[in-house]
Design a protein around this motif. Structure first.
Motif, short mmCIF file in Angstrom:
data_model
loop_
_atom_site.label_atom_id
_atom_site.label_comp_id
_atom_site.label_asym_id
_atom_site.label_seq_id
_atom_site.Cartn_x
_atom_site.Cartn_y
_atom_site.Cartn_z
N TRP A 182 16.08 9.55 37.84
CA TRP A 182 15.33 8.30 37.65
C TRP A 182 14.41 8.41 36.44
O TRP A 182 14.32 7.49 35.62
CB TRP A 182 14.54 7.95 38.91
N GLN A 196 16.37 5.60 50.08
CA GLN A 196 15.64 5.37 48.84
C GLN A 196 16.14 6.29 47.73
O GLN A 196 16.30 5.87 46.58
CB GLN A 196 14.14 5.57 49.03
N ALA A 233 19.59 5.06 46.54
CA ALA A 233 19.47 3.86 45.71
C ALA A 233 18.91 4.19 44.34
O ALA A 233 19.45 3.73 43.32
CB ALA A 233 18.58 2.83 46.42
N ARG A 234 17.86 4.98 44.29
CA ARG A 234 17.23 5.33 43.01
C ARG A 234 18.20 6.11 42.13
O ARG A 234 18.30 5.86 40.92
CB ARG A 234 15.97 6.15 43.26
N CYS A 242 20.98 3.82 40.79
CA CYS A 242 20.43 2.97 39.74
C CYS A 242 20.28 3.74 38.43
O CYS A 242 20.57 3.21 37.35
CB CYS A 242 19.08 2.40 40.17
N GLN A 246 15.26 -3.79 50.27
CA GLN A 246 15.07 -3.38 48.88
C GLN A 246 16.07 -2.29 48.48
O GLN A 246 16.65 -2.33 47.40
CB GLN A 246 13.65 -2.90 48.65
N GLU A 247 16.26 -1.32 49.35
CA GLU A 247 17.22 -0.23 49.07
C GLU A 247 18.64 -0.77 48.97
O GLU A 247 19.41 -0.34 48.10
CB GLU A 247 17.11 0.85 50.15
N THR A 294 19.42 -3.84 48.04
CA THR A 294 19.47 -4.60 46.79
C THR A 294 19.68 -3.68 45.60
O THR A 294 20.53 -3.94 44.75
CB THR A 294 18.17 -5.42 46.62
N TYR A 295 18.91 -2.62 45.53
CA TYR A 295 19.06 -1.66 44.42
C TYR A 295 20.43 -0.99 44.43
O TYR A 295 21.04 -0.79 43.39
CB TYR A 295 17.96 -0.60 44.46
N THR A 296 20.90 -0.66 45.62
CA THR A 296 22.21 -0.02 45.73
C THR A 296 23.31 -0.96 45.28
O THR A 296 24.17 -0.58 44.46
CB THR A 296 22.45 0.46 47.18
N TRP A 312 22.98 -3.53 43.32
CA TRP A 312 22.82 -3.74 41.89
C TRP A 312 23.46 -2.59 41.10
O TRP A 312 24.14 -2.82 40.10
CB TRP A 312 21.34 -3.85 41.52
#
Length: 110
Positions: free
Chosen positions: A22, A52, A55-56, A59, A89-90, A92-94, A96
């Motif tokens: 990240w 988390q 996902a991070r 991303c 949120q996790e 959504t990021y995943t 994305w």
């Protein structure tokens, strides 16, 4: 910096790995050898990553446009098994990250 990181990567836990990729992505620093090494390591340890961190990490790979189909495939399998543990949120990021990377994950999206 990436040479030092490469030497220590085997000692990193899931949070260390996620934070590292990240950080590289946030500053836009390309380190393809490091990202390749991390991909191989993560595939072996993916079940130790929390949502988390997954996902991070995904991303970061997507932001850097670093092709990692084996990592995304492994993350799909891991996420599907525990999708109910991901926050909105996790998720959504995943989602994305998969979209940005152009990597299909039918099992995850269905």
């Amino acid at each position: 910096t990436s040479i030092l990181t490469m030497k220590k990567i085997d000692t990193f836990n899931s949070q260390d790995i996620s934070n590292t990729v990240w950080a590289y992505a946030r500053v836009g620093y390309s380190a393809p050898k490091l990202f390749d090494a991390i991909e191989k390591l993560v595939i072996k340890k993916l079940d130790t990553f929390n949502p988390q961190e997954i996902a991070r990490m995904l991303c970061a790979y997507a932001i850097m446009k670093h092709s990692a189909p084996k990592l995304f495939d492994a993350a799909t399998k891991s996420a599907v098994k525990r999708i109910n543990t991901f926050s909105s949120q996790e998720l959504t990021y995943t989602f994305w990250a998969y979209s940005k990377a152009g990597h299909p994950a039918h099992e995850l999206f269905d």
